[in-house]
Design a protein around this motif. Structure first.
Motif, PDB file in Angstrom:
ATOM      1  N   GLY A   1       0.784  -1.226   0.000  1.00  0.00           N
ATOM      2  CA  GLY A   1       0.000   0.000   0.000  1.00  0.00           C
ATOM      3  C   GLY A   1       0.814   1.272   0.000  1.00  0.00           C
ATOM      4  N   GLU A   2       2.027   1.225  -0.556  1.00  0.00           N
ATOM      5  CA  GLU A   2       2.901   2.396  -0.572  1.00  0.00           C
ATOM      6  C   GLU A   2       3.569   2.561  -1.940  1.00  0.00           C
ATOM      7  N   VAL A   3       4.148   3.741  -2.149  1.00  0.00           N
ATOM      8  CA  VAL A   3       4.913   4.012  -3.372  1.00  0.00           C
ATOM      9  C   VAL A   3       6.248   4.646  -2.995  1.00  0.00           C
ATOM     10  N   TYR A   4       7.265   4.354  -3.808  1.00  0.00           N
ATOM     11  CA  TYR A   4       8.509   5.109  -3.747  1.00  0.00           C
ATOM     12  C   TYR A   4       8.293   6.347  -4.601  1.00  0.00           C
ATOM     13  N   LEU A   5       8.642   7.517  -4.081  1.00  0.00           N
ATOM     14  CA  LEU A   5       8.351   8.768  -4.776  1.00  0.00           C
ATOM     15  C   LEU A   5       9.597   9.633  -4.903  1.00  0.00           C
ATOM     16  N   GLY A   6       9.794  10.187  -6.096  1.00  0.00           N
ATOM     17  CA  GLY A   6      10.862  11.155  -6.337  1.00  0.00           C
ATOM     18  C   GLY A   6      10.353  12.265  -7.234  1.00  0.00           C
ATOM     19  N   LEU A   7      10.594  13.508  -6.855  1.00  0.00           N
ATOM     20  CA  LEU A   7      10.194  14.673  -7.653  1.00  0.00           C
ATOM     21  C   LEU A   7      11.454  15.320  -8.203  1.00  0.00           C
ATOM     22  N   TYR A   8      11.477  15.539  -9.517  1.00  0.00           N
ATOM     23  CA  TYR A   8      12.690  15.988 -10.186  1.00  0.00           C
ATOM     24  C   TYR A   8      12.439  17.182 -11.096  1.00  0.00           C
ATOM     25  N   VAL A   9      13.501  17.942 -11.326  1.00  0.00           N
ATOM     26  CA  VAL A   9      13.487  19.020 -12.304  1.00  0.00           C
ATOM     27  C   VAL A   9      14.639  18.790 -13.277  1.00  0.00           C
ATOM     28  N   ARG A  10      14.408  19.132 -14.518  1.00  0.00           N
ATOM     29  CA  ARG A  10      15.460  18.997 -15.528  1.00  0.00           C
ATOM     30  C   ARG A  10      16.662  19.864 -15.145  1.00  0.00           C
ATOM     31  N   ALA A  11      17.853  19.321 -15.306  1.00  0.00           N
ATOM     32  CA  ALA A  11      19.083  20.060 -14.996  1.00  0.00           C
ATOM     33  C   ALA A  11      20.115  19.746 -16.066  1.00  0.00           C
ATOM     34  N   GLY A  12      20.178  20.565 -17.102  1.00  0.00           N
ATOM     35  CA  GLY A  12      21.073  20.298 -18.223  1.00  0.00           C
ATOM     36  C   GLY A  12      20.689  18.999 -18.894  1.00  0.00           C
ATOM     37  N   ALA A  13      21.657  18.090 -19.039  1.00  0.00           N
ATOM     38  CA  ALA A  13      21.382  16.784 -19.639  1.00  0.00           C
ATOM     39  C   ALA A  13      20.877  15.778 -18.622  1.00  0.00           C
ATOM     40  N   GLY A  14      20.819  16.187 -17.344  1.00  0.00           N
ATOM     41  CA  GLY A  14      20.395  15.274 -16.298  1.00  0.00           C
ATOM     42  C   GLY A  14      19.144  15.758 -15.582  1.00  0.00           C
ATOM     43  N   VAL A  15      18.986  15.320 -14.351  1.00  0.00           N
ATOM     44  CA  VAL A  15      17.852  15.732 -13.519  1.00  0.00           C
ATOM     45  C   VAL A  15      18.359  16.040 -12.110  1.00  0.00           C
ATOM     46  N   GLU A  16      17.601  16.878 -11.410  1.00  0.00           N
ATOM     47  CA  GLU A  16      17.958  17.256 -10.050  1.00  0.00           C
ATOM     48  C   GLU A  16      16.785  16.962  -9.129  1.00  0.00           C
ATOM     49  N   LEU A  17      17.070  16.359  -7.998  1.00  0.00           N
ATOM     50  CA  LEU A  17      16.040  15.985  -7.028  1.00  0.00           C
ATOM     51  C   LEU A  17      15.551  17.229  -6.292  1.00  0.00           C
TER      52      LEU A  17
ATOM     53  N   LEU B   1       5.890   6.380   0.690  1.00  0.00           N
ATOM     54  CA  LEU B   1       4.690   6.958   1.302  1.00  0.00           C
ATOM     55  C   LEU B   1       3.445   6.209   0.875  1.00  0.00           C
ATOM     56  N   ARG B   2       2.384   6.383   1.637  1.00  0.00           N
ATOM     57  CA  ARG B   2       1.076   5.944   1.177  1.00  0.00           C
ATOM     58  C   ARG B   2       0.691   6.822  -0.015  1.00  0.00           C
ATOM     59  N   PRO B   3      -0.064   6.298  -0.981  1.00  0.00           N
ATOM     60  CA  PRO B   3      -0.406   7.088  -2.173  1.00  0.00           C
ATOM     61  C   PRO B   3      -1.020   8.444  -1.854  1.00  0.00           C
ATOM     62  N   GLU B   4      -1.927   8.507  -0.864  1.00  0.00           N
ATOM     63  CA  GLU B   4      -2.567   9.791  -0.552  1.00  0.00           C
ATOM     64  C   GLU B   4      -1.566  10.802  -0.005  1.00  0.00           C
ATOM     65  N   ASP B   5      -0.568  10.330   0.747  1.00  0.00           N
ATOM     66  CA  ASP B   5       0.465  11.242   1.247  1.00  0.00           C
ATOM     67  C   ASP B   5       1.403  11.671   0.121  1.00  0.00           C
ATOM     68  N   ALA B   6       1.658  10.757  -0.803  1.00  0.00           N
ATOM     69  CA  ALA B   6       2.483  11.096  -1.963  1.00  0.00           C
ATOM     70  C   ALA B   6       1.793  12.151  -2.825  1.00  0.00           C
ATOM     71  N   VAL B   7       0.478  11.997  -3.004  1.00  0.00           N
ATOM     72  CA  VAL B   7      -0.285  12.983  -3.776  1.00  0.00           C
ATOM     73  C   VAL B   7      -0.192  14.361  -3.110  1.00  0.00           C
ATOM     74  N   ALA B   8      -0.317  14.405  -1.792  1.00  0.00           N
ATOM     75  CA  ALA B   8      -0.222  15.675  -1.073  1.00  0.00           C
ATOM     76  C   ALA B   8       1.136  16.324  -1.286  1.00  0.00           C
ATOM     77  N   GLN B   9       2.201  15.516  -1.296  1.00  0.00           N
ATOM     78  CA  GLN B   9       3.543  16.071  -1.511  1.00  0.00           C
ATOM     79  C   GLN B   9       3.697  16.612  -2.923  1.00  0.00           C
ATOM     80  N   VAL B  10       3.180  15.877  -3.908  1.00  0.00           N
ATOM     81  CA  VAL B  10       3.243  16.355  -5.294  1.00  0.00           C
ATOM     82  C   VAL B  10       2.498  17.675  -5.433  1.00  0.00           C
ATOM     83  N   GLN B  11       1.311  17.745  -4.873  1.00  0.00           N
ATOM     84  CA  GLN B  11       0.502  18.961  -4.992  1.00  0.00           C
ATOM     85  C   GLN B  11       1.169  20.146  -4.316  1.00  0.00           C
ATOM     86  N   THR B  12       1.851  19.908  -3.207  1.00  0.00           N
ATOM     87  CA  THR B  12       2.546  20.988  -2.499  1.00  0.00           C
ATOM     88  C   THR B  12       3.792  21.450  -3.244  1.00  0.00           C
ATOM     89  N   MET B  13       4.605  20.486  -3.683  1.00  0.00           N
ATOM     90  CA  MET B  13       5.887  20.815  -4.299  1.00  0.00           C
ATOM     91  C   MET B  13       5.758  21.338  -5.730  1.00  0.00           C
TER      92      MET B  13
END
Length: 233
Positions: free
Chosen positions: A122-138, A145-157
């Motif tokens: 009942g959980e997901v591994y979550l990472g939020l990233y932004v493009r950084a040149g040819a790579g990505v930055e965390l 997290l539980r999916p509902e908590d992950a959704v809250a983090q996505v909506q906030t960030m």
């Protein structure tokens, strides 16, 4: 470095990618039950196709997780063995970062990515990233997290920002009311592991074989939950 080898088996997709003489050679297998048996065979196949020997490989990159506990260990162990045998530097790449990189590569107009892997229980591994040149930055630490908590983090960030999605956990986030498109990339690809590994190697972020470690994120939670289950009488 002109010849770099990448190995990944953290999810259902096992992949090997080799960059040699400015060309990339790839093998993949989506049968998660066969990762341990096929990863070295796929390695032999890409070396043969590239007309390259292990003696020409200058560095190794491996998918470090998170993902399947067993799958992550397969790639790390294979990379360690090869690095020890050839005395090669190696570095680990996050499975979530590779997912974000692959999704962003398909959508040049978008700069943000939500990567989520179904962590079971009942959980997901979550990472939020932004493009950084040819790579990505965390943007914030990778978490489980539980999916509902992950959704809250996505909506906030990422409030007010357009983002792409990647990974098997996105369906769980959609079910928890995240308004987003379906995942454009389900599994980490060897090409993304390779691309991000190259950046790290260029930045001097490598280690020797003894220091290579898997990243589980939830390395103790499973055992704690098992301990909480009723004991048999």
């Amino acid at each position: 470095m002109t010849t770099i080898l990448a190995l990944d088996s953290a999810t259902e997709n096992c992949s090997v990618a080799l960059e040699h003489k400015e060309r990339i050679f790839i093998r993949q297998n989506a049968d998660k039950q066969q990762h341990a048996a096929c990863i070295l065979q796929m390695l032999d196949e890409v070396l043969h196709e590239a007309n390259c020997s292990m003696d020409e490989v200058e560095a190794l990159v491996y998918g470090q997780g998170p993902g399947s506990f067993t799958g992550v260990r397969v790639a790390v162990s294979a990379a360690q063995g090869l690095a020890l045998g050839q005395d090669l530097p190696l570095c680990g790449v996050s499975s979530l970062a590779a997912l974000a990189h692959g999704a962003l590569a398909k959508t040049p107009a978008c700069d943000y990515a939500v990567a989520a892997i179904d962590a079971r229980m009942g959980e997901v591994y979550l990472g939020l990233y932004v493009r950084a040149g040819a790579g990505v930055e965390l943007l914030s630490p990778e978490v489980v997290l539980r999916p509902e908590d992950a959704v809250a983090q996505v909506q906030t960030m990422l409030e007010g920002k357009n983002f792409v999605t990647a990974g098997t956990g996105i369906k769980l986030l959609q079910a928890a009311n995240l308004n987003c498109a379906s995942a454009s990339e389900l599994f980490p690809q060897g090409t993304s592991i390779l691309a991000l590994g190259k950046i790290q190697l260029q930045q001097g972020k490598s280690c020797d074989a003894a220091q290579a470690q898997p990243v589980y994120i939830r390395n103790e939670v499973t055992w704690k939950k098992l301990e909480q289950q009723p004991k048999p009488i």
